[in-house]
Design an enzyme around this catalytic site. Structure first.
Site, mmCIF file in Angstrom:
data_model
loop_
_atom_site.group_PDB
_atom_site.id
_atom_site.type_symbol
_atom_site.label_atom_id
_atom_site.label_comp_id
_atom_site.label_asym_id
_atom_site.label_seq_id
_atom_site.Cartn_x
_atom_site.Cartn_y
_atom_site.Cartn_z
ATOM 1 N N LYS A 48 0.352 -1.159 -0.133
ATOM 2 C CA LYS A 48 0.145 -0.385 0.480
ATOM 3 C C LYS A 48 1.086 1.140 0.147
ATOM 4 C CE LYS A 48 -3.259 2.437 2.495
ATOM 5 N NZ LYS A 48 -3.509 2.394 4.010
ATOM 6 N N GLY B 221 -8.163 9.377 9.930
ATOM 7 C CA GLY B 221 -8.526 9.733 11.056
ATOM 8 C C GLY B 221 -9.529 10.434 11.320
ATOM 9 N N ALA C 221 -9.440 5.386 3.966
ATOM 10 C CA ALA C 221 -9.479 6.883 5.066
ATOM 11 C C ALA C 221 -10.882 7.392 5.294
ATOM 12 C CB ALA C 221 -8.944 7.574 4.904
ATOM 13 N N GLY C 222 -11.310 7.767 6.627
ATOM 14 C CA GLY C 222 -12.258 8.576 6.886
ATOM 15 C C GLY C 222 -13.390 8.186 7.002
ATOM 16 N N ASN D 262 -9.838 1.131 9.527
ATOM 17 C CA ASN D 262 -9.059 1.510 10.275
ATOM 18 C C ASN D 262 -9.068 2.173 12.189
ATOM 19 O OD1 ASN D 262 -6.495 1.390 12.811
ATOM 20 N ND2 ASN D 262 -4.699 1.142 10.831
ATOM 21 N N SER D 263 -8.878 2.920 11.646
ATOM 22 C CA SER D 263 -9.871 4.362 12.958
ATOM 23 C C SER D 263 -10.784 3.806 13.666
ATOM 24 C CB SER D 263 -9.378 6.222 12.534
ATOM 25 O OG SER D 263 -8.235 6.440 11.991
#
Lengths: 285, 345
Positions: A124, A185, A211-212, A233-234
């Site tokens: 990645k 995040g 993301a996001g 993830n976050s």
């Protein structure tokens, strides 16, 4: 909206059966990335977890087969601080990421080291010169992808939601494009929706939102829109119960896939009656 | 205060509101918001680092510092082979980020000495940072080439008149040269600069707002710059100095929460100047990076020197395992390696 779907359903590949949702048997095709096939369309990250055991529980609950881990969190000298060693034992496909790289040169070096240490052909590409907002650098990302694709990597670039860049990256041989929904995040969800829609419309490689995303409903919406997968993830690591949230994301991604396969009705700006008032009019009309 | 707490785009005015006495009476609300933001941006992790004092020779005349040139205690400096052994001892403890410190530039601990120490540390550690004296851009470039990724340099106080009173002689009297040093470090290729004010030397409200401006100005000028912030409180015992302003534990916490709310993506650092109770409490709530097992004497990791004449008194003297256990009890994962030497040029 149907025009966005690849052959009316999710991207080509063998079929994977997710069993039944209600009484319907749902068959969802596999996700294909650079000649590799995966049943799960939820990818997860490994940062920000309270402990390795919490992370493990979350990965298992997510059913993810592709798991990304930062090269900078590989620690061969201190097993207690190492993320790669434990992940190799989990039986998932590792996607080393180049998080921390400021430019293409550093990312290429990190990718090579990541491949050597993990044995994974996936990378990645994550190049964020600003260590605060961590937004990807389009110029350096393009250059790194060009080099790494030529070098035989299965390249998954984290990128700005830019439809032109997406095609440029496709041209240099990436296996998928991974536009951001919003900044890492932040949990602002699919703030880039219009751009992502344009990327999907033109893309010949899978589009994966990276993301996001904050909530499972956003993941389902991304899949319904035409994304082939999402990376989270976050939202999982920062949840009150990471494993339960991972499971919720897995269900949402399945629901989105099932909805895509079932065929969403088209949108209309006007109400359309289910029993038209003009049905009594005869054939000659 | 409420508006500042929930602002989508907080800046200096919001920071000032969050530092106000009204906000101080709503500390819990600040803490809740700060924790949510810390978790969002840094997760449930705390990055750990350790300081290594290379030398306590100093040409500076800081009224408040135990290492000032007019103090009469014996001075020490690690020789190259001692540096190797101290670094090995630190490495054996598990650390992957080491902060190398010296006093103000002296012939005994000059730039070449520091650069060689950085090169040695970079052979053993993935992340090496430095807290020493202001340098030229070219010197910072040489340090970066030797493997240094970040420079910490506190302005001590941003209040110029107080600065002049406290720094009695030497190059450190030059307020502007010190203020500009982080810019030179970034121009020289450093990835990170650490800023801070020694709270208690001047009005802490003035110093914290100036610190915020300093950080913002650097981020405007260097778009790739990483800026981290520290909030050391001046200790009264240093050289018999009595700080003109008292900074309570509660106000320190308020400062940290306020900065977290206004700068959610900026690493906030707390050292072992603060005690275990405070550190455990603020970890993951406002702070995401901490030192531990620190010795503020020259060396001391290899022979476990517990000499009391360090630069400051260590108020949290736990070892790394005990501290990591305390973090785990709070649902926080200590991170030792968060950088890789593969990223060095």
């Amino acid at each position: 909206m149907e025009a966005l779907f690849l052959s009316g359903c999710l991207g080509a590949g063998g079929s994977a059966c997710f069993g039944s949702l209600g009484n319907a048997v749902i068959t969802i095709p596999k996700l294909r990335l650079g000649g590799h096939e995966f049943e799960s369309r939820l990818l997860v990250g490994t940062g920000k977890f309270a402990s390795v055991s919490v992370m493990f529980d979350a990965i298992r609950a997510s059913g993810a087969q592709l798991v990304t881990v930062a090269l900078r969190r590989f620690n061969r000298e201190q097993p207690g601080d190492d993320l790669m060693g434990p992940l190799l034992k989990l039986g998932v496909t590792l996607v080393p990421n180049t998080s921390g790289a400021r430019n293409a040169k550093e990312a290429v070096r990190a990718a090579e080291l990541g491949r050597e240490l993990s044995g994974s052909p996936f990378v990645k590409v994550e190049i964020h010169p600003n260590p605060h907002h961590l937004l990807p650098d389009p110029i350096e990302t393009y250059e790194a992808c060009r080099i790494l694709a030529k070098d035989g990597f299965v390249v998954l670039p984290y990128m700005p939601a830019d439809p032109v860049l997406a095609k440029r990256l496709e041209d240099v041989g990436v296996a998928a494009v991974m536009p951001l929904g919003s900044a890492i995040g932040t949990g602002h969800g699919l703030a880039t929706l219009e751009m992502v829609r344009l990327i999907i419309e033109d893309s010949r490689v899978p589009v994966i939102i990276d993301a996001g995303l904050r909530s499972p409903s956003e993941a389902a919406a991304a899949i319904e829109l035409g994304c082939e997968a999402v990376l989270v993830n976050s939202a999982i690591a920062a949840a009150g119960d990471p494993a339960a949230m991972a499971a919720a994301f897995a269900l949402a991604v399945q629901a989105g896939c099932a909805a895509r396969c079932a065929g969403l009705m088209s949108r209309s700006n006007r109400a359309v009656a289910t029993s038209p008032l003009t049905a009594f009019l005869g054939e000659e009309r | 205060m409420d508006r500042a707490l929930n602002s989508a785009a907080p800046y200096e005015a919001e920071l000032a509101a969050l530092l106000s006495p009204v906000a101080g009476r709503n500390l819990e609300a600040l803490a809740q918001r700060a924790q949510a933001l810390t978790r969002r941006h840094f997760g449930r992790t705390i990055a750990l680092y350790v300081p290594l004092y290379l030398s306590d020779y100093c040409s500076g005349g800081c009224v408040y510092c135990g290492f000032a040139a007019d103090r009469t205690q014996p001075r020490h400096r690690l020789d190259p082979d001692q540096i190797v052994r101290e670094l090995e001892a630190i490495k054996a403890m598990g650390f992957e980020e080491v902060l190398l410190l010296t006093g103000e530039r002296t012939p005994r601990a000059d730039f070449a000495y520091l650069r060689d120490a950085v090169a040695e540390a970079a052979r053993q550690f993935h992340a090496v940072t430095v807290e020493a004296f202001p340098m030229t851009t070219d010197e910072y470039r040489q340090l970066a080439e030797a493997g240094c990724v970040g420079v910490t340099l506190y302005q001590e106080t941003y209040e110029p008149e107080q600065y002049a009173r406290l720094h009695r002689w030497g190059p450190k009297r030059d307020y502007a040269a010190r203020l500009d040093a982080p810019s030179r470090a970034l121009a020289g290729g450093m990835r990170w600069v650490g800023l801070g004010a020694l709270l208690g030397l001047s009005d802490p409200l003035f110093d914290t707002l100036a610190l915020y401006r300093h950080a913002r100005a650097l981020r405007h000028r260097f778009w790739q710059a990483g800026v981290s912030l520290s909030f050391p409180r001046v200790c009264p015992q240093e050289g018999g100095f009595v700080p003109p302003y008292t900074v309570s534990e509660a106000f320190l916490a308020q400062v940290i929460f306020a900065f977290r709310i206004v700068c959610p993506d900026v690493p906030l650092v707390v050292s072992t100047r603060e005690n275990a109770r405070f550190r455990d409490g603020i970890a993951g709530v406002g702070v995401n990076k901490m030192s531990i097992a620190s010795r503020t004497t020259v060396g001391g990791y290899r022979d476990h020197n517990d000499s009391p004449d360090g630069q400051f008194h260590v108020n949290d003297s736990r070892d790394i395992a005990t501290f990591c256990g305390a973090l785990a009890d709070r649902g926080l994962e200590p991170v030792l390696k968060n950088w890789d030497r593969a990223y060095r040029d």
